[in-house]
Design an enzyme around this catalytic site. Sequence first.
Site, PDB file in Angstrom:
ATOM      1  N   MET A  83       1.526   9.731   3.371  1.00 48.57           N
ATOM      2  CA  MET A  83       0.165   9.823   2.863  1.00 48.57           C
ATOM      3  C   MET A  83      -0.807   9.972   4.027  1.00 48.57           C
ATOM      4  O   MET A  83      -0.882   9.097   4.889  1.00 48.57           O
ATOM      5  CB  MET A  83      -0.202   8.572   2.057  1.00 48.57           C
ATOM      6  CG  MET A  83       0.598   8.390   0.788  1.00 48.57           C
ATOM      7  SD  MET A  83       0.055   6.928  -0.143  1.00 48.57           S
ATOM      8  CE  MET A  83       0.726   5.623   0.888  1.00 48.57           C
ATOM      9  N   GLY A 105      -3.862   5.660   5.462  1.00 46.43           N
ATOM     10  CA  GLY A 105      -2.824   6.602   5.897  1.00 46.43           C
ATOM     11  C   GLY A 105      -1.513   5.866   6.103  1.00 46.43           C
ATOM     12  O   GLY A 105      -1.472   4.890   6.845  1.00 46.43           O
ATOM     13  N   SER A 106      -0.451   6.279   5.438  1.00 46.86           N
ATOM     14  CA  SER A 106       0.759   5.455   5.461  1.00 46.86           C
ATOM     15  C   SER A 106       1.947   6.197   4.866  1.00 46.86           C
ATOM     16  O   SER A 106       1.944   7.414   4.775  1.00 46.86           O
ATOM     17  CB  SER A 106       0.490   4.151   4.694  1.00 46.86           C
ATOM     18  OG  SER A 106      -0.225   4.442   3.505  1.00 46.86           O
ATOM     19  N   ARG A 107       2.953   5.426   4.399  1.00 44.07           N
ATOM     20  CA  ARG A 107       4.213   6.016   3.934  1.00 44.07           C
ATOM     21  C   ARG A 107       4.835   5.122   2.870  1.00 44.07           C
ATOM     22  O   ARG A 107       4.724   3.891   2.937  1.00 44.07           O
ATOM     23  CB  ARG A 107       5.148   6.155   5.137  1.00 44.07           C
ATOM     24  CG  ARG A 107       6.606   6.473   4.830  1.00 44.07           C
ATOM     25  CD  ARG A 107       7.403   6.427   6.114  1.00 44.07           C
ATOM     26  NE  ARG A 107       8.830   6.733   5.901  1.00 44.07           N
ATOM     27  CZ  ARG A 107       9.528   7.545   6.667  1.00 44.07           C
ATOM     28  NH1 ARG A 107       8.954   8.136   7.698  1.00 44.07           N
ATOM     29  NH2 ARG A 107      10.803   7.766   6.433  1.00 44.07           N
TER      30      ARG A 107
END
Length: 220
Positions: free
Chosen positions: A100, A188-190
């Site tokens: 993301m 912002g990440s996963r």
Amino acid sequence: MRNTHTPIAVEGFPFIAIAAAFTAVVAFLYWRTCSAWLLALVCFLLLLTGFIVFFFRNPQRTGTSDERAVLAPADGVIVYLGDAHEEHLGQEMSKVSIFMSVFNVHVNRAPLTGRVVDTFYVSGKFLDVRDERATFENERLGIILETARGVKIVVVQVAGLIARRIVCYAKKGDTLERGRRYGLIRFGSRLDVYLPKGTEIKVAMGEKTRCGETVLGILP
């Protein structure tokens, strides 16, 4: 669960309020002084406030009713697709990872209907989540979902280089409905999704996903 009916995720309200307050103060100072640099600052703060509202947007989504379909728990792009060992279940599984960016919707949804049989939290680093090492070394929070048929999947929120705050509302014993909002990650990440072997994968590397709509796979 939170954010069920709000167009903006409630976690964003403090950030929006602070940005709007700064904008109002600087706008007032500009009105009193007509300073060119204050005007530039007002414009920047307006853009920043707008971006924060955009980041915490919480759109409605409608996915398939197929009980075997596993929906994407996040907006983003597929950055990993393959086999992996899931340590908490202690078995080899199919893994789908979604990256993301700061421009994606960051509210996360349950990929299927199931009971939260366990949760886990692991402290760690804040590597760029596009790096596969992030799966094992970064701070992360996971939930293990079990369907009515006894099939278990694992969904892991992974913090990244910028994302330093994982939010998860789901607790052990909760029952999550498919598509239900259960958390988010700032900024912002996963998300790593572990599916049982034999799952028919429906996505490809580099494909974009829509949270609560894109089908990642069909359970065996």
